[in-house]
Design a protein around this motif. Structure first.
Motif, PDB file in Angstrom:
ATOM      1  N   ASP A  40    -101.157  95.899 -29.079  1.00  0.00           N
ATOM      2  CA  ASP A  40    -101.429  95.962 -27.402  1.00  0.00           C
ATOM      3  C   ASP A  40    -101.439  94.474 -26.822  1.00  0.00           C
ATOM      4  O   ASP A  40    -101.082  94.540 -25.702  1.00  0.00           O
ATOM      5  CB  ASP A  40    -102.586  96.954 -27.432  1.00  0.00           C
ATOM      6  N   GLN A  41    -102.022  93.428 -27.377  1.00  0.00           N
ATOM      7  CA  GLN A  41    -102.519  92.241 -26.588  1.00  0.00           C
ATOM      8  C   GLN A  41    -101.176  91.522 -26.462  1.00  0.00           C
ATOM      9  O   GLN A  41    -100.566  91.217 -25.682  1.00  0.00           O
ATOM     10  CB  GLN A  41    -103.109  91.323 -27.380  1.00  0.00           C
ATOM     11  N   PHE A  43     -98.133  93.365 -26.541  1.00  0.00           N
ATOM     12  CA  PHE A  43     -97.503  94.024 -25.486  1.00  0.00           C
ATOM     13  C   PHE A  43     -97.829  93.641 -24.007  1.00  0.00           C
ATOM     14  O   PHE A  43     -96.927  93.448 -23.179  1.00  0.00           O
ATOM     15  CB  PHE A  43     -97.787  95.579 -25.633  1.00  0.00           C
ATOM     16  N   ILE A  44     -99.265  93.494 -23.775  1.00  0.00           N
ATOM     17  CA  ILE A  44     -99.666  92.999 -22.497  1.00  0.00           C
ATOM     18  C   ILE A  44     -98.757  91.468 -21.944  1.00  0.00           C
ATOM     19  O   ILE A  44     -98.164  91.203 -20.697  1.00  0.00           O
ATOM     20  CB  ILE A  44    -101.129  92.627 -22.384  1.00  0.00           C
ATOM     21  N   LYS A  45     -98.725  90.753 -23.024  1.00  0.00           N
ATOM     22  CA  LYS A  45     -98.309  89.205 -22.845  1.00  0.00           C
ATOM     23  C   LYS A  45     -96.738  89.420 -22.271  1.00  0.00           C
ATOM     24  O   LYS A  45     -96.328  88.833 -21.662  1.00  0.00           O
ATOM     25  CB  LYS A  45     -98.362  88.396 -23.864  1.00  0.00           C
ATOM     26  N   ALA A  46     -96.089  90.334 -23.368  1.00  0.00           N
ATOM     27  CA  ALA A  46     -94.426  90.657 -22.976  1.00  0.00           C
ATOM     28  C   ALA A  46     -94.229  91.375 -21.861  1.00  0.00           C
ATOM     29  O   ALA A  46     -93.101  91.060 -21.353  1.00  0.00           O
ATOM     30  CB  ALA A  46     -94.061  91.290 -24.498  1.00  0.00           C
ATOM     31  N   GLN A  47     -95.077  92.208 -21.727  1.00  0.00           N
ATOM     32  CA  GLN A  47     -94.822  93.117 -20.362  1.00  0.00           C
ATOM     33  C   GLN A  47     -94.856  92.168 -19.043  1.00  0.00           C
ATOM     34  O   GLN A  47     -94.110  92.326 -17.963  1.00  0.00           O
ATOM     35  CB  GLN A  47     -95.627  94.226 -20.167  1.00  0.00           C
ATOM     36  N   ARG A  48     -95.831  91.093 -19.158  1.00  0.00           N
ATOM     37  CA  ARG A  48     -96.279  90.445 -18.008  1.00  0.00           C
ATOM     38  C   ARG A  48     -94.818  89.420 -17.822  1.00  0.00           C
ATOM     39  O   ARG A  48     -94.354  89.231 -16.884  1.00  0.00           O
ATOM     40  CB  ARG A  48     -97.212  89.535 -18.179  1.00  0.00           C
ATOM     41  N   ILE A  49     -94.398  89.248 -19.015  1.00  0.00           N
ATOM     42  CA  ILE A  49     -92.975  87.951 -19.003  1.00  0.00           C
ATOM     43  C   ILE A  49     -92.002  88.776 -18.506  1.00  0.00           C
ATOM     44  O   ILE A  49     -91.317  88.468 -17.461  1.00  0.00           O
ATOM     45  CB  ILE A  49     -92.758  87.690 -20.448  1.00  0.00           C
ATOM     46  N   ARG A  50     -91.745  89.999 -18.773  1.00  0.00           N
ATOM     47  CA  ARG A  50     -90.555  90.959 -18.457  1.00  0.00           C
ATOM     48  C   ARG A  50     -90.762  90.975 -16.851  1.00  0.00           C
ATOM     49  O   ARG A  50     -89.719  91.016 -16.085  1.00  0.00           O
ATOM     50  CB  ARG A  50     -90.498  92.030 -19.017  1.00  0.00           C
ATOM     51  N   SER A  51     -92.033  91.658 -16.401  1.00  0.00           N
ATOM     52  CA  SER A  51     -92.298  91.800 -14.933  1.00  0.00           C
ATOM     53  C   SER A  51     -91.976  90.357 -14.236  1.00  0.00           C
ATOM     54  O   SER A  51     -91.466  90.444 -13.093  1.00  0.00           O
ATOM     55  CB  SER A  51     -93.875  92.112 -14.700  1.00  0.00           C
ATOM     56  N   GLU A  67     -97.586  82.737 -22.127  1.00  0.00           N
ATOM     57  CA  GLU A  67     -97.417  84.151 -22.581  1.00  0.00           C
ATOM     58  C   GLU A  67     -96.678  83.980 -23.913  1.00  0.00           C
ATOM     59  O   GLU A  67     -97.184  84.805 -24.703  1.00  0.00           O
ATOM     60  CB  GLU A  67     -96.881  84.977 -21.612  1.00  0.00           C
ATOM     61  N   PHE A  68     -95.659  83.330 -23.789  1.00  0.00           N
ATOM     62  CA  PHE A  68     -94.882  83.192 -25.170  1.00  0.00           C
ATOM     63  C   PHE A  68     -95.600  82.439 -26.291  1.00  0.00           C
ATOM     64  O   PHE A  68     -95.855  83.089 -27.432  1.00  0.00           O
ATOM     65  CB  PHE A  68     -93.671  82.480 -25.159  1.00  0.00           C
ATOM     66  N   ILE A  69     -96.603  81.444 -26.018  1.00  0.00           N
ATOM     67  CA  ILE A  69     -97.338  80.855 -26.944  1.00  0.00           C
ATOM     68  C   ILE A  69     -98.480  82.164 -27.213  1.00  0.00           C
ATOM     69  O   ILE A  69     -98.701  81.981 -28.565  1.00  0.00           O
ATOM     70  CB  ILE A  69     -98.106  79.686 -26.459  1.00  0.00           C
ATOM     71  N   GLY A  70     -98.964  82.664 -26.624  1.00  0.00           N
ATOM     72  CA  GLY A  70    -100.024  83.704 -26.893  1.00  0.00           C
ATOM     73  C   GLY A  70     -99.327  84.795 -27.629  1.00  0.00           C
ATOM     74  O   GLY A  70     -99.887  85.353 -28.590  1.00  0.00           O
ATOM     75  N   ILE A  71     -98.035  85.360 -27.572  1.00  0.00           N
ATOM     76  CA  ILE A  71     -97.344  86.232 -28.526  1.00  0.00           C
ATOM     77  C   ILE A  71     -97.157  85.481 -29.868  1.00  0.00           C
ATOM     78  O   ILE A  71     -97.524  86.321 -30.759  1.00  0.00           O
ATOM     79  CB  ILE A  71     -95.867  86.400 -27.921  1.00  0.00           C
ATOM     80  N   ILE A  72     -96.924  84.269 -29.759  1.00  0.00           N
ATOM     81  CA  ILE A  72     -96.689  83.511 -31.318  1.00  0.00           C
ATOM     82  C   ILE A  72     -98.075  83.610 -31.693  1.00  0.00           C
ATOM     83  O   ILE A  72     -98.070  84.039 -32.995  1.00  0.00           O
ATOM     84  CB  ILE A  72     -96.358  82.260 -31.050  1.00  0.00           C
ATOM     85  N   ASN A  73     -99.135  83.281 -31.278  1.00  0.00           N
ATOM     86  CA  ASN A  73    -100.453  82.975 -31.957  1.00  0.00           C
ATOM     87  C   ASN A  73    -101.034  84.545 -32.111  1.00  0.00           C
ATOM     88  O   ASN A  73    -101.310  84.748 -33.314  1.00  0.00           O
ATOM     89  CB  ASN A  73    -101.616  82.454 -30.942  1.00  0.00           C
ATOM     90  N   TYR A  74    -100.824  85.646 -31.442  1.00  0.00           N
ATOM     91  CA  TYR A  74    -101.413  86.942 -31.437  1.00  0.00           C
ATOM     92  C   TYR A  74    -100.392  87.466 -32.938  1.00  0.00           C
ATOM     93  O   TYR A  74    -101.118  88.187 -33.544  1.00  0.00           O
ATOM     94  CB  TYR A  74    -101.133  87.979 -30.410  1.00  0.00           C
ATOM     95  N   CYS A  75     -99.382  87.358 -32.927  1.00  0.00           N
ATOM     96  CA  CYS A  75     -98.352  87.634 -34.038  1.00  0.00           C
ATOM     97  C   CYS A  75     -98.925  86.973 -35.299  1.00  0.00           C
ATOM     98  O   CYS A  75     -99.059  87.731 -36.253  1.00  0.00           O
ATOM     99  CB  CYS A  75     -96.892  87.233 -33.930  1.00  0.00           C
TER     100      CYS A  75
END
Length: 186
Positions: A40-41, A43-51, A67-75
């Protein structure tokens, strides 16, 4: 070392540095999170990017690069969590945590190199917006697998989806020029 591997490593170095700094600030408080919460974390970052991509404007100063850095680290955190599923250990030394981080990156980079061999680096001709959509699709796939208690009939599991999301986020940052900026600063 290929150009892609070099750029990949530059992006990961940026992400790892931020991960280490946040670990100093917060410790491993993320160990309390379930995989579904980490999904879900992401998702929040990816959704913000898309928005932001769709609206063409943002109201919060944090750019999509962060946000992309956040996606990388959360993954990476999610893959570490998956690896440590049966462990109750909450705290790790900086060295132990670094090793866990690097292990997940190495596995994911190896996957990327194998896919790049087969696909001929097709991602270099893709739009960042398309890769954002693919990250979102992988998130929804991961949520479905989680809702099915990790059971799949013919599909890869959650780890493969986290790896793909991580790689797409790295590709986006490369496409956006972050690797080149990093190289110029060195």
């Amino acid at each position: 070392m290929t150009k892609t591997e070099f750029e990949y490593r530059q992006i990961i170095a940026i992400c790892r540095e931020l991960f280490q700094k946040k670990n100093k600030d917060y410790g491993t408080s993320w160990r309390i999170l379930r995989l579904s919460s980490l999904t879900d974390q992401i998702f929040i970052k990816a959704q913000r990017i898309r928005s932001i991509q769709e609206k063409g404007v943002q109201k919060i100063d944090d750019g999509i690069e962060g946000e992309f850095i956040g996606i990388i680290n959360y993954c990476i955190i999610a893959m570490i969590q998956k690896q440590l599923e049966c462990s109750a250990q909450m705290e790790f030394s900086e060295h132990e945590l670094g090793d866990l981080y690097d292990e997940q990156v190495a596995k994911t980079l190896n996957l990327l190199l194998n896919k790049n061999h087969d696909y001929g680096e097709a991602w270099r001709d893709m739009r960042v917006s398309s890769m954002t959509d693919l990250i979102l699709m992988k998130i929804f796939r991961t949520k479905q697998i989680e809702d099915n208690q990790g059971q799949t009939l013919v599909s890869e599991g959650v780890e493969a989806n986290y790896q793909d999301m991580l790689n797409y986020a790295v590709f986006c940052l490369i496409q956006m020029g972050m690797a080149q900026q990093q190289q110029q600063q060195q």
